[in-house]
Structures are given as C-alpha cells and as structure tokens.
Scaffold this motif. Structure first.
Motif, PDB file in Angstrom:
ATOM      1  N   LEU A 121       0.835  -1.206   0.000  1.00  8.80           N
ATOM      2  CA  LEU A 121       0.000   0.000   0.000  1.00  8.80           C
ATOM      3  C   LEU A 121       0.867   1.252   0.000  1.00  8.80           C
ATOM      4  N   ALA A 122       1.933   1.221   0.792  1.00 10.54           N
ATOM      5  CA  ALA A 122       2.810   2.389   0.902  1.00 10.54           C
ATOM      6  C   ALA A 122       3.639   2.624  -0.348  1.00 10.54           C
ATOM      7  N   SER A 123       3.719   1.610  -1.230  1.00 12.49           N
ATOM      8  CA  SER A 123       4.559   1.712  -2.429  1.00 12.49           C
ATOM      9  C   SER A 123       3.748   1.848  -3.717  1.00 12.49           C
ATOM     10  N   ILE A 124       2.433   2.063  -3.597  1.00 11.12           N
ATOM     11  CA  ILE A 124       1.628   2.329  -4.793  1.00 11.12           C
ATOM     12  C   ILE A 124       2.206   3.558  -5.497  1.00 11.12           C
ATOM     13  N   PRO A 125       2.417   3.505  -6.812  1.00 10.32           N
ATOM     14  CA  PRO A 125       3.139   4.586  -7.507  1.00 10.32           C
ATOM     15  C   PRO A 125       2.536   5.977  -7.342  1.00 10.32           C
ATOM     16  N   SER A 126       1.244   6.086  -7.157  1.00  4.32           N
ATOM     17  CA  SER A 126       0.601   7.386  -7.039  1.00  4.32           C
ATOM     18  C   SER A 126       0.582   7.852  -5.589  1.00  4.32           C
ATOM     19  N   ALA A 127       1.244   8.982  -5.320  1.00  2.00           N
ATOM     20  CA  ALA A 127       1.258   9.527  -3.959  1.00  2.00           C
ATOM     21  C   ALA A 127      -0.144   9.880  -3.486  1.00  2.00           C
ATOM     22  N   GLU A 128      -0.977  10.400  -4.389  1.00  2.16           N
ATOM     23  CA  GLU A 128      -2.343  10.754  -4.015  1.00  2.16           C
ATOM     24  C   GLU A 128      -3.133   9.517  -3.587  1.00  2.16           C
ATOM     25  N   GLU A 129      -2.918   8.411  -4.284  1.00  3.14           N
ATOM     26  CA  GLU A 129      -3.653   7.197  -3.938  1.00  3.14           C
ATOM     27  C   GLU A 129      -3.156   6.607  -2.619  1.00  3.14           C
ATOM     28  N   VAL A 130      -1.854   6.688  -2.377  1.00  4.42           N
ATOM     29  CA  VAL A 130      -1.313   6.232  -1.090  1.00  4.42           C
ATOM     30  C   VAL A 130      -1.945   7.033   0.041  1.00  4.42           C
ATOM     31  N   LEU A 131      -2.069   8.327  -0.170  1.00  6.29           N
ATOM     32  CA  LEU A 131      -2.678   9.187   0.843  1.00  6.29           C
ATOM     33  C   LEU A 131      -4.135   8.806   1.070  1.00  6.29           C
ATOM     34  N   ARG A 132      -4.858   8.496   0.000  1.00  2.00           N
ATOM     35  CA  ARG A 132      -6.253   8.065   0.144  1.00  2.00           C
ATOM     36  C   ARG A 132      -6.330   6.780   0.959  1.00  2.00           C
ATOM     37  N   CYS A 133      -5.415   5.851   0.705  1.00  6.82           N
ATOM     38  CA  CYS A 133      -5.395   4.593   1.461  1.00  6.82           C
ATOM     39  C   CYS A 133      -5.183   4.860   2.946  1.00  6.82           C
ATOM     40  N   TYR A 134      -4.288   5.773   3.236  1.00  2.00           N
ATOM     41  CA  TYR A 134      -4.018   6.118   4.637  1.00  2.00           C
ATOM     42  C   TYR A 134      -5.296   6.593   5.324  1.00  2.00           C
ATOM     43  N   TRP A 135      -6.028   7.487   4.665  1.00  2.34           N
ATOM     44  CA  TRP A 135      -7.230   8.043   5.287  1.00  2.34           C
ATOM     45  C   TRP A 135      -8.384   7.049   5.299  1.00  2.34           C
ATOM     46  N   TRP A 136      -8.421   6.107   4.359  1.00  2.00           N
ATOM     47  CA  TRP A 136      -9.432   5.049   4.432  1.00  2.00           C
ATOM     48  C   TRP A 136      -9.236   4.221   5.705  1.00  2.00           C
ATOM     49  N   VAL A 137      -7.987   3.901   5.997  1.00  7.51           N
ATOM     50  CA  VAL A 137      -7.711   3.147   7.234  1.00  7.51           C
ATOM     51  C   VAL A 137      -8.114   3.981   8.449  1.00  7.51           C
ATOM     52  N   ALA A 138      -7.760   5.257   8.442  1.00 11.08           N
ATOM     53  CA  ALA A 138      -8.089   6.135   9.567  1.00 11.08           C
ATOM     54  C   ALA A 138      -9.595   6.219   9.774  1.00 11.08           C
ATOM     55  N   GLU A 139     -10.357   6.305   8.685  1.00  6.46           N
ATOM     56  CA  GLU A 139     -11.816   6.369   8.793  1.00  6.46           C
ATOM     57  C   GLU A 139     -12.385   5.063   9.332  1.00  6.46           C
ATOM     58  N   ALA A 140     -11.822   3.944   8.885  1.00  6.19           N
ATOM     59  CA  ALA A 140     -12.311   2.637   9.340  1.00  6.19           C
ATOM     60  C   ALA A 140     -12.131   2.479  10.839  1.00  6.19           C
ATOM     61  N   VAL A 141     -10.942   2.797  11.332  1.00  4.29           N
ATOM     62  CA  VAL A 141     -10.683   2.599  12.763  1.00  4.29           C
ATOM     63  C   VAL A 141     -11.447   3.613  13.604  1.00  4.29           C
ATOM     64  N   GLU A 142     -11.640   4.808  13.085  1.00 13.80           N
ATOM     65  CA  GLU A 142     -12.405   5.816  13.824  1.00 13.80           C
ATOM     66  C   GLU A 142     -13.860   5.368  13.987  1.00 13.80           C
ATOM     67  N   GLU A 143     -14.436   4.823  12.920  1.00 10.28           N
ATOM     68  CA  GLU A 143     -15.821   4.375  12.978  1.00 10.28           C
ATOM     69  C   GLU A 143     -16.007   3.243  13.982  1.00 10.28           C
ATOM     70  N   ILE A 144     -15.133   2.249  13.950  1.00 11.60           N
ATOM     71  CA  ILE A 144     -15.325   1.090  14.822  1.00 11.60           C
ATOM     72  C   ILE A 144     -15.011   1.426  16.271  1.00 11.60           C
TER      73      ILE A 144
END
Length: 226
Positions: A121-144
């Motif tokens: 996940l951290a090595s996906i070529p697009s920096a913007e997409e890596v950042l989106r992945c980071y915030w998806w995880v943050a949203e998931a853990v915040e919700e639960i």
C-alpha cells in the motif's frame, strides 16, 4: 513523496525502500488495521442493546419480537467494511500477482492487509492514492472505535487512592480506596490508575509510577570516615 500525517513538512520523514509515506505512517496503518480486527467481534455484539448473556433455558416455545438494532453500530460496520474493501481493491489493482486470503470477511481482510500488504500500500506509484489509502484506514478505525470500548486488562495496584474528598461534618479527607491499573490491549489508550471506590478518581499510570518512586525511602549516604 507524501507524509500522510502532516503533508508538506519541511523536514523529509524517514521512509522505507520504495515507500511514499514515512515509517511512522506505515506503523499507524498497520496498528489501525489490527484495531479493526480486534474490535470487530465486539462491534457485532454491540448491534443489539443488552444482548449476550442469559443462561436460562426456555421451557415452552414462544415467538419473541425481533431484537432492536443499534443503527449507529450498523452504520459504523458498513463504513469500516467499505474502507477495508477499498484497500483490497487498491492492492489488487496495482499488484496483479496478489492472491486474496481464504477468509474474506472484513476482519479477515483487515488482518491480511495488516500482516502482508502495508508495504505494498505504501509503495503504490501514485502519492495521491497512497494518501487516500491512509485516510481510508483512519476512517475505518475511527468508525469502529466510536461504537466499541476495546479490550482492557485490569490489575490491582498495591496502593490506596489519595484523592481528597469532602466528608459530612469532618471536612476534607483522603479517599483511601483500593486502586487498579487499567491498560488498553489494542494500544489505543494509555494505561490509567483508577480508584475502585470512585471511578472519577484516576490518573495516568506514568504519573502514578512517579509518585510511587518519590515515596520510596532514600538510602542514606555513607558517611565519610576520617
């Protein structure tokens, strides 16, 4: 390169080979995914208020009304599951050789991601997409975490509560109740020392340790002879 916690920092963070986020952010992704795994079962149990428990055996068959469902828990589980699947899709889209695990439930996928896929996940070529992945995880853990308390370990600490309380007709006094140390198992909470008699009496475990150390009698210095 992008630092997912504070984007645009002047000082470049330490990153792993091929990674577009810092090592601290990678650790946070892994830790948050583990939290999703650890709290999923608790969130499932929280769907029905007052569920769990009763050991009484039914003597006669009866038709019970459907148990009420906590909609906020349903929403939290939906968001958490959605974000985990977004991460899975991101991995599969960029790494054709990746094989999904046999357990494709939300906690099963979250565990698989945390154990094997964080570097990808951290090595996906697009920096913007890596950042989106980071915030998806943050949203998931915040919700639960909004709908669960997390597992804790409680141990009795060898001390008495020293909170000052007001007593009727006798002014102020020391509480004197037993204290216990409470530690979050999933790492998302700092340990605290809490009074058994009054839960509003508490302090961070680190502060309690310092107080205990300060109360220890100091060894007398040896006298200089001659």
């Amino acid at each position: 390169m992008v630092h997912a916690v504070a984007r645009g920092d002047l000082a470049a963070p330490t990153v792993g080979s091929g990674s577009l986020i810092c090592l601290e952010c990678q650790d946070r992704i892994q830790s948050d995914l583990r939290t999703v795994v650890n709290r999923w079962a608790e969130a499932q149990e929280a769907l029905h208020p007052g569920s769990g428990g009763g050991g009484s055996e039914r003597r006669t068959p009866r038709l019970d009304p459907p148990a009420p469902v906590r909609l906020e828990v349903v929403d939290a589980l939906k968001v958490t599951s959605d974000r985990v699947w977004k991460l899975v899709v991101a991995v599969v889209d960029h790494y054709a050789d990746v094989r999904l695990p046999d357990d494709q439930t939300t906690p099963g996928l979250a565990e698989w991601l945390s154990m094997w896929m964080v570097p990808k996940l951290a090595s996906i070529p697009s920096a913007e997409e890596v950042l989106r992945c980071y915030w998806w995880v943050a949203e998931a853990v915040e919700e639960i975490c909004e709908v669960t308390e997390g597992a804790t370990v409680t141990v009795v600490a060898p001390d008495q509560c020293r909170a000052v309380i007001n007593t009727e007709g006798q002014g102020q006094a020391v509480c004197g109740g037993e204290v216990k140390a409470v530690r979050q198992l999933d790492g998302r909470g700092d340990a605290v020392v809490q009074c058994v008699k009054d839960s509003s009496h508490w302090m961070p475990f680190a502060n309690w340790q310092k107080q205990m150390a300060a109360r220890k009698p100091r060894r007398a210095r040896p006298r200089k002879l001659g």
